[in-house]
Design a protein around this motif. Structure first.
Motif, PDB file in Angstrom:
ATOM      1  N   ASP A  90       0.855  -1.190   0.000  1.00 38.14           N
ATOM      2  CA  ASP A  90       0.000   0.000   0.000  1.00 38.14           C
ATOM      3  C   ASP A  90       0.891   1.240   0.000  1.00 38.14           C
ATOM      4  OD1 ASP A  90       0.902   0.334   2.639  1.00 38.14           O
ATOM      5  OD2 ASP A  90      -0.864  -0.634   3.494  1.00 38.14           O
ATOM      6  N   ARG A  91       0.290   2.403   0.154  1.00 39.84           N
ATOM      7  CA  ARG A  91       1.060   3.642   0.052  1.00 39.84           C
ATOM      8  C   ARG A  91       1.973   3.875   1.261  1.00 39.84           C
ATOM      9  NH1 ARG A  91      -2.340   8.535  -2.469  1.00 39.84           N
ATOM     10  NH2 ARG A  91      -0.220   9.243  -2.908  1.00 39.84           N
ATOM     11  N   LYS A  92       1.839   3.057   2.283  1.00 41.34           N
ATOM     12  CA  LYS A  92       2.723   3.147   3.448  1.00 41.34           C
ATOM     13  C   LYS A  92       3.850   2.110   3.385  1.00 41.34           C
ATOM     14  CE  LYS A  92       0.614   6.516   5.565  1.00 41.34           C
ATOM     15  NZ  LYS A  92       1.314   7.822   5.737  1.00 41.34           N
ATOM     16  N   SER A  93       3.942   1.398   2.273  1.00 42.97           N
ATOM     17  CA  SER A  93       5.017   0.417   2.106  1.00 42.97           C
ATOM     18  C   SER A  93       6.335   1.135   1.824  1.00 42.97           C
ATOM     19  CB  SER A  93       4.696  -0.539   0.956  1.00 42.97           C
ATOM     20  OG  SER A  93       3.504  -1.256   1.202  1.00 42.97           O
ATOM     21  N   LEU A  94       7.435   0.433   2.037  1.00 43.30           N
ATOM     22  CA  LEU A  94       8.776   0.953   1.778  1.00 43.30           C
ATOM     23  C   LEU A  94       9.495   0.006   0.832  1.00 43.30           C
ATOM     24  CD1 LEU A  94      11.294   2.776   2.407  1.00 43.30           C
ATOM     25  CD2 LEU A  94      11.772   1.217   4.329  1.00 43.30           C
ATOM     26  N   LEU A  95      10.091   0.560  -0.215  1.00 40.91           N
ATOM     27  CA  LEU A  95      10.888  -0.237  -1.143  1.00 40.91           C
ATOM     28  C   LEU A  95      12.364   0.117  -0.963  1.00 40.91           C
ATOM     29  CD1 LEU A  95      11.165  -2.216  -3.520  1.00 40.91           C
ATOM     30  CD2 LEU A  95      10.816  -0.283  -5.074  1.00 40.91           C
ATOM     31  N   ILE A  96      13.185  -0.874  -0.671  1.00 39.11           N
ATOM     32  CA  ILE A  96      14.634  -0.693  -0.557  1.00 39.11           C
ATOM     33  C   ILE A  96      15.270  -1.322  -1.792  1.00 39.11           C
ATOM     34  CG2 ILE A  96      16.711  -1.219   0.754  1.00 39.11           C
ATOM     35  CD1 ILE A  96      14.991  -1.360   3.274  1.00 39.11           C
ATOM     36  N   ASN A  97      15.997  -0.511  -2.560  1.00 37.72           N
ATOM     37  CA  ASN A  97      16.652  -0.983  -3.778  1.00 37.72           C
ATOM     38  C   ASN A  97      18.107  -1.314  -3.454  1.00 37.72           C
ATOM     39  OD1 ASN A  97      14.319  -0.389  -5.432  1.00 37.72           O
ATOM     40  ND2 ASN A  97      14.867   1.768  -5.218  1.00 37.72           N
ATOM     41  N   LEU A  98      18.428  -2.598  -3.459  1.00 32.90           N
ATOM     42  CA  LEU A  98      19.764  -3.076  -3.105  1.00 32.90           C
ATOM     43  C   LEU A  98      20.436  -3.592  -4.374  1.00 32.90           C
ATOM     44  CD1 LEU A  98      21.788  -3.851  -0.751  1.00 32.90           C
ATOM     45  CD2 LEU A  98      20.666  -6.095  -0.766  1.00 32.90           C
ATOM     46  N   GLY A  99      21.261  -2.747  -4.975  1.00 37.49           N
ATOM     47  CA  GLY A  99      21.890  -3.173  -6.217  1.00 37.49           C
ATOM     48  C   GLY A  99      22.632  -2.048  -6.907  1.00 37.49           C
ATOM     49  N   GLY A 100      23.016  -2.312  -8.147  1.00 42.11           N
ATOM     50  CA  GLY A 100      23.710  -1.320  -8.956  1.00 42.11           C
ATOM     51  C   GLY A 100      22.748  -0.346  -9.596  1.00 42.11           C
ATOM     52  N   GLY A 101      23.236   0.361 -10.609  1.00 43.28           N
ATOM     53  CA  GLY A 101      22.445   1.416 -11.231  1.00 43.28           C
ATOM     54  C   GLY A 101      21.153   0.945 -11.865  1.00 43.28           C
ATOM     55  N   VAL A 102      21.151  -0.263 -12.422  1.00 42.09           N
ATOM     56  CA  VAL A 102      19.911  -0.777 -13.025  1.00 42.09           C
ATOM     57  C   VAL A 102      18.850  -0.962 -11.953  1.00 42.09           C
ATOM     58  CG1 VAL A 102      18.872  -2.757 -14.201  1.00 42.09           C
ATOM     59  CG2 VAL A 102      21.064  -1.863 -14.987  1.00 42.09           C
ATOM     60  N   VAL A 103      19.227  -1.522 -10.810  1.00 44.49           N
ATOM     61  CA  VAL A 103      18.269  -1.753  -9.721  1.00 44.49           C
ATOM     62  C   VAL A 103      17.789  -0.433  -9.120  1.00 44.49           C
ATOM     63  CG1 VAL A 103      17.996  -2.731  -7.397  1.00 44.49           C
ATOM     64  CG2 VAL A 103      19.150  -4.052  -9.180  1.00 44.49           C
ATOM     65  N   THR A 104      18.716   0.520  -8.883  1.00 41.24           N
ATOM     66  CA  THR A 104      18.293   1.781  -8.267  1.00 41.24           C
ATOM     67  C   THR A 104      17.475   2.631  -9.231  1.00 41.24           C
ATOM     68  OG1 THR A 104      20.407   2.886  -8.790  1.00 41.24           O
ATOM     69  CG2 THR A 104      20.220   1.811  -6.644  1.00 41.24           C
ATOM     70  N   ASP A 105      17.829   2.633 -10.517  1.00 41.62           N
ATOM     71  CA  ASP A 105      17.049   3.390 -11.509  1.00 41.62           C
ATOM     72  C   ASP A 105      15.643   2.813 -11.655  1.00 41.62           C
ATOM     73  OD1 ASP A 105      19.172   5.039 -12.012  1.00 41.62           O
ATOM     74  OD2 ASP A 105      19.414   4.493 -14.115  1.00 41.62           O
ATOM     75  N   LEU A 106      15.578   1.493 -11.875  1.00 46.25           N
ATOM     76  CA  LEU A 106      14.289   0.845 -12.088  1.00 46.25           C
ATOM     77  C   LEU A 106      13.464   0.831 -10.803  1.00 46.25           C
ATOM     78  CD1 LEU A 106      13.470  -2.186 -14.267  1.00 46.25           C
ATOM     79  CD2 LEU A 106      12.751  -2.265 -11.871  1.00 46.25           C
ATOM     80  N   GLY A 107      14.105   0.503  -9.685  1.00 52.05           N
ATOM     81  CA  GLY A 107      13.386   0.458  -8.413  1.00 52.05           C
ATOM     82  C   GLY A 107      12.843   1.817  -8.014  1.00 52.05           C
ATOM     83  N   GLY A 108      13.631   2.866  -8.242  1.00 50.42           N
ATOM     84  CA  GLY A 108      13.149   4.207  -7.950  1.00 50.42           C
ATOM     85  C   GLY A 108      11.952   4.585  -8.803  1.00 50.42           C
ATOM     86  N   PHE A 109      11.974   4.182 -10.077  1.00 52.20           N
ATOM     87  CA  PHE A 109      10.845   4.448 -10.974  1.00 52.20           C
ATOM     88  C   PHE A 109       9.609   3.673 -10.534  1.00 52.20           C
ATOM     89  CE2 PHE A 109       8.613   3.404 -15.054  1.00 52.20           C
ATOM     90  CZ  PHE A 109       8.109   4.679 -15.286  1.00 52.20           C
ATOM     91  N   VAL A 110       9.788   2.413 -10.185  1.00 52.19           N
ATOM     92  CA  VAL A 110       8.667   1.598  -9.706  1.00 52.19           C
ATOM     93  C   VAL A 110       8.037   2.237  -8.473  1.00 52.19           C
ATOM     94  CG1 VAL A 110       8.120  -0.580  -8.546  1.00 52.19           C
ATOM     95  CG2 VAL A 110       9.395  -0.610 -10.695  1.00 52.19           C
ATOM     96  N   ALA A 111       8.874   2.634  -7.511  1.00 54.09           N
ATOM     97  CA  ALA A 111       8.361   3.228  -6.270  1.00 54.09           C
ATOM     98  C   ALA A 111       7.662   4.560  -6.540  1.00 54.09           C
ATOM     99  CB  ALA A 111       9.505   3.435  -5.281  1.00 54.09           C
ATOM    100  N   SER A 112       8.209   5.345  -7.459  1.00 55.72           N
ATOM    101  CA  SER A 112       7.662   6.673  -7.729  1.00 55.72           C
ATOM    102  C   SER A 112       6.328   6.621  -8.455  1.00 55.72           C
ATOM    103  CB  SER A 112       8.666   7.486  -8.564  1.00 55.72           C
ATOM    104  OG  SER A 112       9.891   7.610  -7.881  1.00 55.72           O
ATOM    105  N   THR A 113       6.007   5.475  -9.067  1.00 58.70           N
ATOM    106  CA  THR A 113       4.782   5.367  -9.858  1.00 58.70           C
ATOM    107  C   THR A 113       3.747   4.422  -9.258  1.00 58.70           C
ATOM    108  OG1 THR A 113       5.981   3.746 -11.216  1.00 58.70           O
ATOM    109  CG2 THR A 113       5.844   5.996 -12.063  1.00 58.70           C
ATOM    110  N   TYR A 114       4.156   3.503  -8.402  1.00 56.97           N
ATOM    111  CA  TYR A 114       3.198   2.571  -7.807  1.00 56.97           C
ATOM    112  C   TYR A 114       2.285   3.335  -6.853  1.00 56.97           C
ATOM    113  CZ  TYR A 114       1.242  -1.460  -5.391  1.00 56.97           C
ATOM    114  OH  TYR A 114       0.369  -2.385  -4.871  1.00 56.97           O
ATOM    115  N   MET A 115       0.984   3.237  -7.091  1.00 59.04           N
ATOM    116  CA  MET A 115      -0.002   3.991  -6.300  1.00 59.04           C
ATOM    117  C   MET A 115       0.353   5.480  -6.231  1.00 59.04           C
ATOM    118  SD  MET A 115      -1.217   1.531  -3.170  1.00 59.04           S
ATOM    119  CE  MET A 115      -2.203   0.059  -3.536  1.00 59.04           C
TER     120      MET A 115
END
Length: 357
Positions: A90-115
């Motif tokens: 839900d909107r109170k969830s936390l996503l931690i991106n543990l990885g290189g640039g592909v993981v942080t770029d993609l994970g940040g985009f996923v978090a910024s757009t999910y809900m």
């Protein structure tokens, strides 16, 4: 090391990370903690991270994605979004991106757009991600072979740089990240450039400080221009041609795949040559840039028939305006100039310089 405060986040280093993360989790009380990893960081970094993560009674779920630039796609995002939904994020969830640039770029985009946005934290595990990809809020994915064409600028709440993760990296990944550090010196700080180009006088213990200094430089630039309307564009030195070369080599199976830093190293030499023709960069500076980059990065075979398709790919560069290709060039080492234009003839000259130096 003292933490660095960015516009919307705080960058913590080494042993401070886990205590700060504990405080953050206690204060924010996320409903679920998700950790995004790739195949490599799942095996090499996740056990160490989980052993120091204090989440209390909060549920922790790990999501694994494939590794490599070819996985930085909207299809992989779909899989992560679907996994978040299936796990009840839900909107109170936390996503931690543990990885290189592909993981942080993609994970940040996923978090910024999910809900329409959930909180996220980057824990970069590659040198490239530590000094560049994880800091500044640029998130996104590739569109086919076009780099970072879909994304948003949205900074996470925290970045944790644990240099011990670098022990898991192969040598070529370390070298790739070093390209962005060299770039920071070339565009902003000649003293930093001089330090990096005298590495034989340094040892491994100096790496912490060099990474720290690189993050300080990037943060100064991003803080002044977070949405890349002016100064932040200088961070793209070497990237107009470098990204096009990276995309071209990614798309053609007969070409070897280049790591990001390997392509940017080529781009910096090419754009340094353009700088001598357009911005008055001295020939001595050009020789220094070419020599120092070539000490670390192997020469890439770019033939005459490659020039036209690479130049065509530059038309998709995000700095372009009204169909005109815009370069970041150098007036001197440590002094960059944005929104420069170059003729096709000069670009071909630059390729010939690179081919023959």
């Amino acid at each position: 090391m003292e933490s660095i405060t960015t516009k919307n986040a705080i960058v913590h280093f080494n042993s401070n990370i886990y205590e700060e993360l504990k405080v953050y989790i206690k204060e924010n009380n996320p409903s679920i903690i998700f950790i995004l990893v790739d195949i490599n960081t799942h095996d090499d970094c996740l056990p160490q991270f989980l052993s120091q993560l204090e989440s209390g009674d909060i549920q922790v779920e790990v999501m694994e994605m494939p590794d490599g630039e070819e996985s930085k796609t909207i299809d992989i995002c779909m899989g992560v979004w679907e996994a978040l939904s299936e796990y009840g994020a839900d909107r109170k969830s936390l996503l931690i991106n543990l990885g290189g640039g592909v993981v942080t770029d993609l994970g940040g985009f996923v978090a910024s757009t999910y809900m329409r946005g959930v909180k996220y934290i980057n824990i970069p595990t590659s040198l490239l991600a530590m000094v560049d990809a994880s800091v500044g809020g640029k998130t996104g994915v590739d569109l086919g072979n076009l780099k970072n064409q879909v994304g948003v600028i949205s900074e996470g709440d925290m970045v944790g740089i644990d240099v011990s993760f670098l022990s898991t990296l192969p040598k070529n990944q370390m070298i790739s990240g070093f390209a962005e550090m060299l770039k920071h010196g070339l565009i902003y700080d000649k003293t930093y450039w001089n330090t990096l180009t005298n590495l034989e006088q340094l040892d491994v213990s100096d790496l912490d400080q060099l990474i720290y200094d690189s993050v300080v430089i990037k943060n100064k630039i991003v803080s002044e221009d977070p949405t890349e309307q002016g100064l932040r564009k200088i961070l793209n030195f070497g990237h107009t041609l470098g990204h096009a070369i990276e995309s071209y080599f990614l798309d053609y199976t007969e070409k070897p795949t280049l790591l990001h830093g390997e392509a940017i190293a080529v781009g910096m030499i090419l754009e340094a040559y353009l700088s001598t023709k357009i911005c008055g960069l001295s020939t001595n500076d050009l020789k220094s840039i070419t020599s120092e980059i070539s000490k670390t990065f192997s020469k890439v075979d770019i033939s005459l028939e490659d020039y036209a398709p690479i130049m065509k790919l530059m038309l998709h560069d995000k700095k372009n305006s009204h169909g005109i290709i815009k370069f970041v060039l150098l007036e001197a080492i440590g002094k960059a100039k944005i929104d420069c234009e170059a003729t096709n003839e000069l670009i071909i000259e630059a390729f010939e310089y690179y081919k023959n130096f």
